[in-house]
Motif scaffolding. Structure first.
Motif, short mmCIF file in Angstrom:
data_model
loop_
_atom_site.label_atom_id
_atom_site.label_comp_id
_atom_site.label_asym_id
_atom_site.label_seq_id
_atom_site.Cartn_x
_atom_site.Cartn_y
_atom_site.Cartn_z
N ALA A 1 0.89 3.92 -2.98
CA ALA A 1 0.36 5.11 -2.81
C ALA A 1 1.53 6.36 -3.06
O ALA A 1 1.12 7.50 -3.38
CB ALA A 1 0.14 5.44 -1.21
N ILE B 1 -6.04 3.56 4.12
CA ILE B 1 -6.36 2.31 3.21
C ILE B 1 -5.74 1.03 3.67
O ILE B 1 -6.19 -0.07 3.66
CB ILE B 1 -5.39 2.67 1.93
CG1 ILE B 1 -6.15 3.92 1.13
CG2 ILE B 1 -5.49 1.68 0.81
CD1 ILE B 1 -5.36 4.73 0.01
N ALA C 1 -3.95 9.17 4.35
CA ALA C 1 -4.45 8.27 3.17
C ALA C 1 -3.88 6.95 3.19
O ALA C 1 -4.77 5.89 3.17
CB ALA C 1 -4.28 8.99 1.78
N ALA C 2 -2.54 6.76 3.43
CA ALA C 2 -1.84 5.58 3.28
C ALA C 2 -2.32 4.54 4.63
O ALA C 2 -2.39 3.48 4.43
CB ALA C 2 -0.19 5.69 3.37
N ALA D 1 -7.83 -0.49 6.41
CA ALA D 1 -9.16 -1.02 5.79
C ALA D 1 -8.81 -2.37 5.12
O ALA D 1 -9.95 -3.09 5.02
CB ALA D 1 -9.59 0.00 4.68
N LEU D 2 -7.65 -2.64 4.73
CA LEU D 2 -7.39 -3.95 4.36
C LEU D 2 -6.98 -4.92 5.25
O LEU D 2 -6.50 -6.02 5.07
CB LEU D 2 -6.37 -3.90 3.17
CG LEU D 2 -6.68 -2.95 1.99
CD1 LEU D 2 -5.49 -2.80 1.14
CD2 LEU D 2 -7.91 -3.84 1.28
N VAL E 1 1.01 -1.21 -0.07
CA VAL E 1 0.05 -0.11 0.17
C VAL E 1 0.83 1.23 -0.08
O VAL E 1 0.50 2.15 -0.73
CB VAL E 1 -0.83 -0.07 1.18
CG1 VAL E 1 -1.70 1.40 1.27
CG2 VAL E 1 -1.80 -1.09 1.29
N GLY F 1 -1.19 -0.32 8.82
CA GLY F 1 -1.01 1.29 8.27
C GLY F 1 0.06 1.90 8.74
O GLY F 1 0.47 2.75 7.99
#
Length: 534
Positions: free
Chosen positions: A198, A229, A225-226, A232-233, A194, A237
């Motif tokens: 990104a 995302i 943002a990173a 969420a996966l 990610v 993070g």
């Protein structure tokens, strides 16, 4: 009541900034001073109880703090030191989780093994903010600083992943080494992917905005943002933020000059604010932590706290020195590659740089209140207490003695700074030579160039060529006289001050507008900043 509460909330950042500013002015450890100030404020009459929201800390504070550290880190240096950074940020965190957790399981009656490993994961990751600032100020070897910075970038991801696995086992979700290993690898790999995915689009966007303010706004958006995302996966993070920060920071040197000036200033102010508030909040947690321990004997609590603290310190020493004594075959391989191992003095400094911070407290407060069967989470209040005492102990004992240890071991020297100055002087010489060659090529093709303009440009290039060499002498010539560039900077600053006074006086007399004043002062400020960097 609401207005009073709002005033208390306002008092937190104001107090944090005031204490941090005083600490910086008097050379005191700012994190330690802020924690002590928070402790004193927490027990002050009439002070409300501030409860640390773990989600707020992990989302609002952690991403920009990690992103800024990654942004300013050297990607080539981290690559060269990937082995010791990996040993500390992954191996040491897992070793501390297991060692401290099992010890806590042995000494605390009624604490289940899974709950003990929750405590181990919480206190495993050091916060290198204080250590790195001291190390840089005292001139520690660059490799030691790189290792500490690299560890602080990645150890939070390892610890938080281990924490989630241990919590899952403690609340009754089931646990096995295979499942834990799979979760850890998934979180790390997907988080890194990610971050890598990104980075390029954000860099592409920044490079095409052609607006310094908007470009830095994109940089501010990047860590959140990173992080979102990746989370969420169900990945890490933290790793996503670090990887994207390393990518974007490595390419920040190609940004326009004004963008870089604004960016550096913005991140310095932002991180100063966040770090100040977060360390003050650590101290403010004391009343809430003590509230759940009223039934415990104070001497027993002190014994457990001292034991856990000693285990945290001892495991770091044991791991650092054990991994430094790598097999002989690896030592020969490193020698062939020119990879110098840290010596005993440097290993001692790395071992003592284990101050804990806000990530540990945020993780502690993120422990669920109940298990899946509705029972209270085992010894949740005690884990809070042992986390707090460990954080406070490392800041008080290791944080206070860290500068003295560096001086005692003789590591805070000027050798590397002198080598950097020599290298900079050589680079300045080559760059100035290239600029003069470019000037000659351009003026040869242009017939109507004023010779005075050309001569002024030559003088600027020669001044830049000489200043780095003169800096090696400390800004003075033999006999104690100022070197020419030092005289130039001093006189030019006085000239700029005189110009600034005129512009402000003309604004006050309404002969020029504030908009004009802002524009001309900006030009003067840029030149003065450039002089201060000479």
């Amino acid at each position: 009541m609401e207005a009073t509460h709002a005033l208390w909330l306002l008092a937190v950042p104001i107090t944090a900034l005031g204490v941090a500013a005083l600490a910086r002015r008097f050379g005191v450890s700012a994190p330690l001073a802020l924690v002590v100030a928070g402790l004193l404020a927490a027990v002050a009459p009439g002070a409300p109880e501030f409860e640390l929201d773990p989600e707020f800390v992990l989302f609002v504070f952690l991403p920009p703090l990690l992103f800024s550290a990654a942004w300013e880190s050297s990607l080539p240096n981290l690559r060269e030191n990937a082995r010791p950074v990996g040993y500390l940020s992954v191996g040491l965190v897992l070793f501390t989780t297991l060692a401290v957790g099992y010890l806590a399981y042995l000494i605390v009656p009624g604490l289940p093994l899974a709950g003990a490993f929750v405590l181990g994961a919480i206190v495993a990751p050091p916060d290198a903010v204080a250590a790195v600032s001291v190390a840089q100020r005292l001139g520690l070897p660059r490799r030691v600083v790189t290792v500490l910075v690299g560890e602080s970038l990645f150890n939070d991801a390892t610890a938080l992943t281990a924490f989630r696995v241990a919590v899952a086992a403690a609340v009754g979700e089931g646990f096995s080494l295979l499942v834990g290993g799979e979760r850890f690898l998934y979180a790390a790999v997907v988080g890194a992917v990610v971050g890598l995915l990104a980075g390029p689009p954000l860099h592409w966007l920044r490079s095409r905005l052609d607006d310094p303010v908007a470009e830095n706004a994109v940089a501010l958006l990047a860590p959140f943002a990173a992080y979102l995302i990746a989370e969420a996966l169900h990945a890490s993070g933290v790793i996503a933020v670090v990887v994207s920060g390393l990518y974007l920071g490595h390419r920040f040197s190609t940004s326009p000059a004004v963008t870089r000036l604004i960016g550096h200033s913005f991140w310095k102010v932002t991180i100063f604010m966040l770090e100040s508030v977060v360390f003050l909040l650590i101290g403010l947690q004391l009343p809430g932590i003590l509230a759940g321990l009223s039934g415990r004997h104070p001497l027993t609590l002190v014994w457990w706290a001292l034991t856990v603290f000693a285990a945290v310190v001892a495991t770091r020493f044991l791991w650092v020195f054990a991994t430094a004594l790598a097999p002989a075959v690896l030592a020969r391989r490193r020698a062939r590659k020119g990879d110098r191992s840290l010596d005993a003095r440097e290993l001692t400094v790395v071992s003592w740089a284990g101050m804990r911070g806000v990530v540990s407290l945020a993780a502690a407060f993120a422990i669920p209140v109940t298990t899946h069967d509705g029972q209270p989470f085992p010894e949740r209040d005690l884990i809070h207490f042992l986390t707090f005492t460990t954080v406070l102990g490392t800041l008080l004992i290791q944080g206070v003695t860290f500068p003295a240890l560096i001086r005692l071991l003789g590591l805070g020297g000027e050798r590397e700074r002198y080598e950097d100055a020599v290298a900079e002087a050589g680079a300045q010489h080559a760059a100035a030579r290239a600029s003069l060659d470019r000037l000659e090529a351009l003026t040869a093709d242009e017939e109507a160039v004023d010779e005075q303009v050309v001569e002024r440009l030559r003088t600027i290039a020669e001044h830049r060529q000489l200043k780095a060499w003169e800096r090696l002498g400390g800004g003075t010539a033999p006999g104690g006289q100022e070197v020419p560039t030092a005289v130039y900077r001093r006189l030019r600053r006085e000239m700029l001050a005189a110009e600034r006074e005129v512009f402000i006086r003309m604004r006050d007399e309404r002969r020029i507008d504030d908009e004009v004043l802002s524009r001309v002062l900006h030009e003067l400020d840029l030149e003065e900043v450039a002089l201060s960097l000479d």
